[in-house]
Design a protein around this motif. Structure first.
Motif, PDB file in Angstrom:
ATOM      1  N   ILE A 169     -16.574  85.253  16.271  1.00 25.68           N
ATOM      2  CA  ILE A 169     -16.344  85.921  15.336  1.00 25.68           C
ATOM      3  C   ILE A 169     -16.456  85.871  14.615  1.00 25.68           C
ATOM      4  O   ILE A 169     -17.480  85.687  14.179  1.00 25.68           O
ATOM      5  CB  ILE A 169     -14.249  85.486  14.397  1.00 25.68           C
ATOM      6  CG1 ILE A 169     -12.948  85.299  15.495  1.00 25.68           C
ATOM      7  CG2 ILE A 169     -14.447  86.056  13.733  1.00 25.68           C
ATOM      8  CD1 ILE A 169     -12.544  84.686  14.167  1.00 25.68           C
ATOM      9  N   GLY A 170     -17.415  87.179  14.837  1.00 25.95           N
ATOM     10  CA  GLY A 170     -18.939  88.079  13.969  1.00 25.95           C
ATOM     11  C   GLY A 170     -19.656  87.461  14.915  1.00 25.95           C
ATOM     12  O   GLY A 170     -20.074  86.674  15.978  1.00 25.95           O
ATOM     13  N   GLU A 203      -6.923  77.763   9.920  1.00 27.64           N
ATOM     14  CA  GLU A 203      -6.937  78.013  11.345  1.00 27.64           C
ATOM     15  C   GLU A 203      -5.515  79.680  11.323  1.00 27.64           C
ATOM     16  O   GLU A 203      -4.907  78.956  10.336  1.00 27.64           O
ATOM     17  CB  GLU A 203      -5.952  76.870  11.950  1.00 27.64           C
ATOM     18  CG  GLU A 203      -5.157  77.335  13.258  1.00 27.64           C
ATOM     19  CD  GLU A 203      -4.527  76.192  14.306  1.00 27.64           C
ATOM     20  OE1 GLU A 203      -3.495  76.764  14.954  1.00 27.64           O
ATOM     21  OE2 GLU A 203      -5.120  75.031  14.047  1.00 27.64           O
ATOM     22  N   GLY A 204      -5.651  79.969  11.990  1.00 29.35           N
ATOM     23  CA  GLY A 204      -4.649  81.813  12.239  1.00 29.35           C
ATOM     24  C   GLY A 204      -4.134  82.553  13.142  1.00 29.35           C
ATOM     25  O   GLY A 204      -5.257  82.136  13.783  1.00 29.35           O
ATOM     26  N   SER A 205      -3.843  83.471  13.248  1.00 25.54           N
ATOM     27  CA  SER A 205      -4.435  84.313  14.161  1.00 25.54           C
ATOM     28  C   SER A 205      -4.975  85.042  14.372  1.00 25.54           C
ATOM     29  O   SER A 205      -6.003  84.835  13.233  1.00 25.54           O
ATOM     30  CB  SER A 205      -2.385  85.452  13.324  1.00 25.54           C
ATOM     31  OG  SER A 205      -3.285  86.172  12.662  1.00 25.54           O
ATOM     32  N   VAL A 206      -5.558  85.438  15.857  1.00 26.05           N
ATOM     33  CA  VAL A 206      -6.231  86.554  16.009  1.00 26.05           C
ATOM     34  C   VAL A 206      -6.773  87.722  15.374  1.00 26.05           C
ATOM     35  O   VAL A 206      -6.092  88.061  15.261  1.00 26.05           O
ATOM     36  CB  VAL A 206      -5.839  86.619  17.562  1.00 26.05           C
ATOM     37  CG1 VAL A 206      -7.597  86.993  17.918  1.00 26.05           C
ATOM     38  CG2 VAL A 206      -6.203  85.724  18.443  1.00 26.05           C
ATOM     39  N   LEU A 210      -9.496  91.637  16.896  1.00 25.17           N
ATOM     40  CA  LEU A 210     -10.414  91.032  18.030  1.00 25.17           C
ATOM     41  C   LEU A 210      -8.949  90.475  19.593  1.00 25.17           C
ATOM     42  O   LEU A 210      -9.761  90.174  20.263  1.00 25.17           O
ATOM     43  CB  LEU A 210     -11.033  89.710  17.716  1.00 25.17           C
ATOM     44  CG  LEU A 210     -12.366  89.571  17.666  1.00 25.17           C
ATOM     45  CD1 LEU A 210     -12.421  88.287  16.914  1.00 25.17           C
ATOM     46  CD2 LEU A 210     -13.249  90.365  18.071  1.00 25.17           C
ATOM     47  N   ARG A 211      -8.026  90.991  18.910  1.00 23.40           N
ATOM     48  CA  ARG A 211      -6.919  90.981  19.891  1.00 23.40           C
ATOM     49  C   ARG A 211      -7.083  91.281  21.357  1.00 23.40           C
ATOM     50  O   ARG A 211      -6.814  90.191  22.401  1.00 23.40           O
ATOM     51  CB  ARG A 211      -5.267  91.152  18.778  1.00 23.40           C
ATOM     52  CG  ARG A 211      -4.250  90.740  19.464  1.00 23.40           C
ATOM     53  CD  ARG A 211      -3.543  90.712  18.678  1.00 23.40           C
ATOM     54  NE  ARG A 211      -3.078  90.407  17.671  1.00 23.40           N
ATOM     55  CZ  ARG A 211      -3.146  90.704  16.627  1.00 23.40           C
ATOM     56  NH1 ARG A 211      -2.407  91.272  16.343  1.00 23.40           N
ATOM     57  NH2 ARG A 211      -2.870  89.504  14.884  1.00 23.40           N
TER      58      ARG A 211
END
Length: 722
Positions: A169-170, A203-206, A210-211
């Motif tokens: 991510i990033g 922690e979380g959803s995408v 990026l999904r």
């Protein structure tokens, strides 16, 4: 990736190594693991000299790992015995001894550089030992970091099937977390508070952006796993997808069989990606229960009952109630005593136990048992199968020694020891310190089997041999610091070899001796020729020699043929050019004769030794010198000067590459260079590139030297202490 409670406590043990090229971030990864598991309460930094595993003063001064350091920590109810290994090629023997006792490893790669030369070397070492690995692409926050490029280099240079289970991510400075492709969840990290305490992963959803990419990569991962794993393929064909449980189980099976390598990413320095790495270690790498039983040979208990049974192959499962079988893989000889590091494969040891050293064939007593955390230790009352611990009280055990139950002796295969390639003459500056220097050198060799000490028969000098210039420099500096000795060191010398360029046929040698008593008679006819594959002669892996017998009619009995072979092997110790070991030849015994009374095995061994020695003088022999693969990384504007300098050092350029992205304006040159020409190269390279150039060297074998004259060979082998 939380694991359920296991009935067998051995299922909650992981014996793990951290492997990588120098400066890829191994020690930082280790420090962050210790921090994340609560073993330490402050993050150690290599540049500050505050790391736990690099505790030796030389390691902190040089900023590199020199000695393999063992630490122990816990994560999610599991005990992780972790060994941080060196990344410099000169200390590859430390890696070899560590891999011999490990069940799994994490290979760390630089997200910008990808697979580097020593990364490749340690990967091959792990292949030889069959150690399952997962890969961690580190430094994702660096400029030019690219996960896909690093994975491509892993696939191209190491040839595994990389199974990428995370999506960053990033990028570069904006790298904040990863998407877990197995569970399709996002894990992100903040920079922590002002005091530097890192926060746990969120922690979380995408993320929405990026999904689509996450689902695409999850699909690619499923397809790659289904191609390799029959159970996953069955579910994939039936449902068109793999659920998280099936995917995780298949990844575990592929990792442990070596058919695939799980790839994760992160930034150890910024404490991002460490917790998922620990979860992956528990989920995918094997416990002592998951590896095959250790195999060895019956060692003989020496109890005089005549039932030693030497040579019978046995195996021991990882069972605490089975007979003891443990391998010593590291020894620290200090002024206050010897610390011996053990891997227990079966059985249990308790403080005060008497054990059998099957290698030295003597009994030993366990004084104390210690849980290791680098240079700190916690006492234990007992250790069981699967443990890696240190013990105090052993007098004879060396790295590679097997300790076992006296009633059930077993000899385990010791770690391989590399052959030294560089030597220096050492002497005490004061004559009164000669004895202290001899004791200090003996202690060094006891700790590091890849160091060899000998006395030169011609000059009387004490010669210290090792794996490279840095290896010897560290060893001598250790004597100076720990023993307070003033030591003079000669110029480094390389270990030459000799081989046969053109052989001889039908060389006759008769050994006849009559001195009034029983005589000696042996008659041999030898053919000497180079081996068919020249690479074998230049491998540098030891003496490459082949012996054959073509004698017909029983003219030389079989027991005498074996004696001739033993004599020929004796003759390989010194060649005709400069007294260097001889390698890469085939000797055929074609004919011979015996005497009814005077022939013996001793006579034929003598004939083999002197016969081959004289035959080599009649051959055209070639001097071989050790060579290394050198990888030089320099600014583009310095490439010309570097190429010229390599040519002056008799280097042969084998490749070059210009990197883009964050490493724009740099070039990588690969060349094969004689090891003798690399002494002092680091200083020369820094001078030519204004300190911006770096290089690594990896010994690759032997090649013909340009001047095979005896005078040159002898001069190359000699040198006085300065």
């Amino acid at each position: 990736m939380r694991n359920p409670t296991h009935a067998n406590p051995l299922a909650t043990v992981r014996n793990l190594g951290i492997l990588a090229h120098v400066d890829a971030g191994k020690t930082t990864v280790t420090e962050r693991i210790l921090y994340a598991t609560g073993t330490t309460h402050q993050r150690g930094e290599v540049h500050d000299g505050t790391t736990v595993t690099d505790f030796d003063p030389q390691e902190r001064d040089r900023g590199i790992t020199i000695f393999a350091a063992a630490v122990s920590c816990t994560w999610d109810g599991h005990r992780i015995n972790l060994i941080d290994t060196p990344g410099h090629v000169d200390f590859a023997d430390e890696v070899e001894r560590s891999l011999r006792v490990l069940d799994g490893a994490v290979a760390v790669f630089d997200a910008v550089a990808g697979v580097e030369p020593q990364s490749e070397s340690v990967w091959r070492q792990a292949d030889r030992h069959g150690v399952p690995r997962i890969a961690f692409v580190n430094k994702m926050d660096r400029a030019g970091a690219e996960l896909d490029a690093a994975v491509a280099s892993i696939r191209a240079r190491l040839h595994p099937v990389p199974l990428v289970v995370q999506l960053p991510i990033g990028a570069e400075d904006a790298f904040t977390g990863v998407v877990d492709l197995v569970r399709l969840r996002a894990l992100t990290w903040s920079d922590g508070d002002a005091a530097g305490a890192a926060e746990a992963a969120h922690e979380g959803s995408v993320p929405d952006g990026l999904r689509e990419e996450a689902h695409r990569r999850r699909r690619l991962l499923e397809e790659a796993v289904a191609e390799l794993h029959p159970g996953a393929l069955e579910e994939f064909c039936a449902t068109g997808t793999l659920d998280a449980g099936t995917l995780a189980a298949a990844l575990r099976d592929l990792t442990r069989s070596g058919e695939g390598v799980v790839v994760l990413c992160g930034s150890a320095y910024r404490n991002r990606g460490v917790e998922p790495l620990l979860d992956a270690v528990l989920a995918y790498l094997p416990s002592p229960l998951d590896v095959p039983p250790v195999r060895g040979t019956h060692g003989g208990d020496g109890d005089g009952d005549g039932d030693d049974g030497d040579g019978d192959e046995r195996e021991r499962a990882a069972d605490p109630v089975a007979p003891l079988a443990a391998l010593a893989f590291k020894v620290n000889a200090t002024a206050t005593g010897r610390l011996t590091y053990l891997r227990l494969y079966s059985g249990t040891i308790e403080k005060g136990d008497t054990v059998w050293d099957a290698t030295a064939r003597r009994t030993e007593r366990i004084g104390r048992i210690l849980r290791v955390r680098a240079d700190r230790h916690a006492p234990l009352d007992r250790a069981v199968a699967g443990d890696i611990v240190a013990v105090v009280g052993l007098k004879s055990a060396r790295a590679g020694s097997t300790l076992c139950a006296p009633s059930a002796p077993l000899v385990l295969e010791p770690p391989g020891v590399a052959e030294p390639v560089v030597s220096v003459a050492v002497e005490a500056r004061r004559g009164t310190d000669t004895g202290r220097l001899a004791s200090a050198l003996a202690r060094l060799v006891e700790e590091d089997p890849s160091l060899v000490v000998r006395t030169d028969r011609e000059t009387g000098q004490t010669v210290l041999s090792g794996m490279g210039e840095l290896h010897l420099e560290v060893a001598v500096e250790k004597i100076r610091r720990e023993q307070g000795l003033a030591v003079d060191v000669g110029r480094p010398r390389v270990g030459y070899r000799e081989t046969v360029g053109r052989g001889v046929s039908g060389f006759v040698y008769r050994h006849v001796k009559q001195d009034g008593g029983a005589g000696q008679f042996a008659h041999v006819v030898l053919d000497v020729e180079p081996l068919d594959t020249p690479d074998s002669a230049e491998s540098g892996s030891g003496s490459v020699f082949e012996f054959r017998s073509a004698v017909v009619g029983g003219r030389v009995p079989q027991e005498y043929v074996r004696a001739v072979e033993a004599g020929c092997r004796d003759a390989l110790a010194e060649g005709p050019l400069g007294g260097h070991p001889v390698t890469g030849l085939r000797v055929t015994l074609t004919d011979g004769a015996t005497h009814v009374k005077d022939s013996s095995e001793a006579a034929f061994r003598t004939a083999g030794r002197f016969g081959l020695r004289d035959a080599l003088r009649a051959c055209a022999t070639v001097l071989l010198e050790p060579v290394a693969e050198v990888t030089v990384t320099v600014p583009e504007d310095a490439v010309g000067g570097v190429l010229g300098d390599l040519a002056a050092r008799r280097g042969r350029v084998t490749g070059s590459d210009t990197r883009s992205g964050g490493a724009a304006g740099t070039a990588t040159v690969t060349a094969t260079v004689p090891l003798a020409e690399l002494f002092g190269y680091a200083t020369r390279l820094r001078s030519r590139t204004r300190g911006r150039g770096t290089f690594t060297a990896r010994p690759t074998g032997y090649a013909p030297a340009p001047d095979p004259s005896p005078a040159s060979a002898s001069a190359s082998a000699s040198g006085s202490a300065r």
